[in-house]
Design an enzyme around this catalytic site. Structure first.
Site, PDB file in Angstrom:
ATOM      1  N   CYS A  78     -10.714 -27.207 -34.847  1.00 19.90           N
ATOM      2  CA  CYS A  78     -11.995 -27.618 -35.415  1.00 19.90           C
ATOM      3  C   CYS A  78     -12.239 -26.905 -36.754  1.00 19.90           C
ATOM      4  CB  CYS A  78     -13.120 -27.413 -34.405  1.00 19.90           C
ATOM      5  SG  CYS A  78     -14.619 -28.353 -34.800  1.00 19.90           S
ATOM      6  N   HIS A 173     -11.504 -29.195 -29.295  1.00 10.07           N
ATOM      7  CA  HIS A 173     -11.506 -27.863 -28.683  1.00 10.07           C
ATOM      8  C   HIS A 173     -10.771 -27.865 -27.343  1.00 10.07           C
ATOM      9  CE1 HIS A 173     -14.469 -25.945 -31.379  1.00 10.07           C
ATOM     10  NE2 HIS A 173     -14.951 -27.167 -31.490  1.00 10.07           N
ATOM     11  N   GLU A 175      -9.569 -25.404 -25.854  1.00 10.56           N
ATOM     12  CA  GLU A 175      -9.925 -24.179 -25.130  1.00 10.56           C
ATOM     13  C   GLU A 175     -11.162 -24.362 -24.254  1.00 10.56           C
ATOM     14  OE1 GLU A 175     -12.323 -24.113 -28.885  1.00 10.56           O
ATOM     15  OE2 GLU A 175     -10.324 -24.775 -28.316  1.00 10.56           O
TER      16      GLU A 175
END
Length: 189
Positions: A78, A173, A175
């Site tokens: 990002c 994202h 994660e």
């Protein structure tokens, strides 16, 4: 192999937790001296202008550029993808950035926080099962150079993941999901 995670602002803790879960040693990178202890680096999501200013304030831009140019694998998620991009659309002209990957990152390509979304899409190199992608005020990648390989795109064709040599950029994202495949992909680069 120690993975550095730029820990100036943004969601570095989520990357750190994912890497710990899969058994990769990590080090939070805040100063140039930390770079000598890592073999690869993640630049997390957050606010790209703020992270860029902090990179400049802590004297990290030139050492990071040098390490990446010397072949250190780096992954920008990002805001990190924006910071890796050679060109930034809809950004500030004075925004500090690494400007290394031959792409244009269009900031906030989907609009405001209210337009954040999740979608499942295939990613080149991750097998047949689609990857859950979380987009939060996300960029898209445009004007990819000839040495840049698109890895994932939306149904409308906009590129949301790409790789150029040892540089990886994702506009989403990974994660923030339990799926480890994107992190494992980075570790294998």
């Amino acid at each position: 192999m120690t993975v550095g995670i730029l820990a100036l602002q943004g969601d570095f803790r989520e990357h750190e937790e994912m890497l710990r879960r899969i058994g990769a040693p990590t080090l939070q990178v805040r100063l140039p001296k930390h770079l000598q202890h890592v073999e690869r680096l993640i630049i997390p999501g957050g606010e790209s202008t703020t992270i860029g200013k902090l990179l400049a304030m802590y004297g990290l831009i030139d050492p990071l550029r040098a390490r990446i140019r010397d072949g250190m694998p780096v992954w920008g998620t990002c805001a990190g993808a924006i910071l890796l991009a050679q060109r930034i659309a809809d950004g500030r002209a004075d925004q500090p950035s690494l400007r290394l990957m031959d792409v244009t990152a269009r900031r906030n390509a989907f609009g405001s926080q209210l337009e954040s979304f999740e979608v499942d899409l295939p990613v080149l190199g991750l097998g047949d099962e689609p990857l859950r992608m979380v987009f939060i005020r996300a960029p898209v990648l445009e004007d990819l150079g000839r040495d840049v390989t698109p890895l994932a795109h939306l149904d409308d064709g906009r590129v949301v993941a790409a790789r150029q040599g040892t540089m990886l950029a994702t506009c989403f994202h990974p994660e923030l999901t339990p799926d480890e495949r994107m992190h494992r992909y980075f570790l294998a680069m």
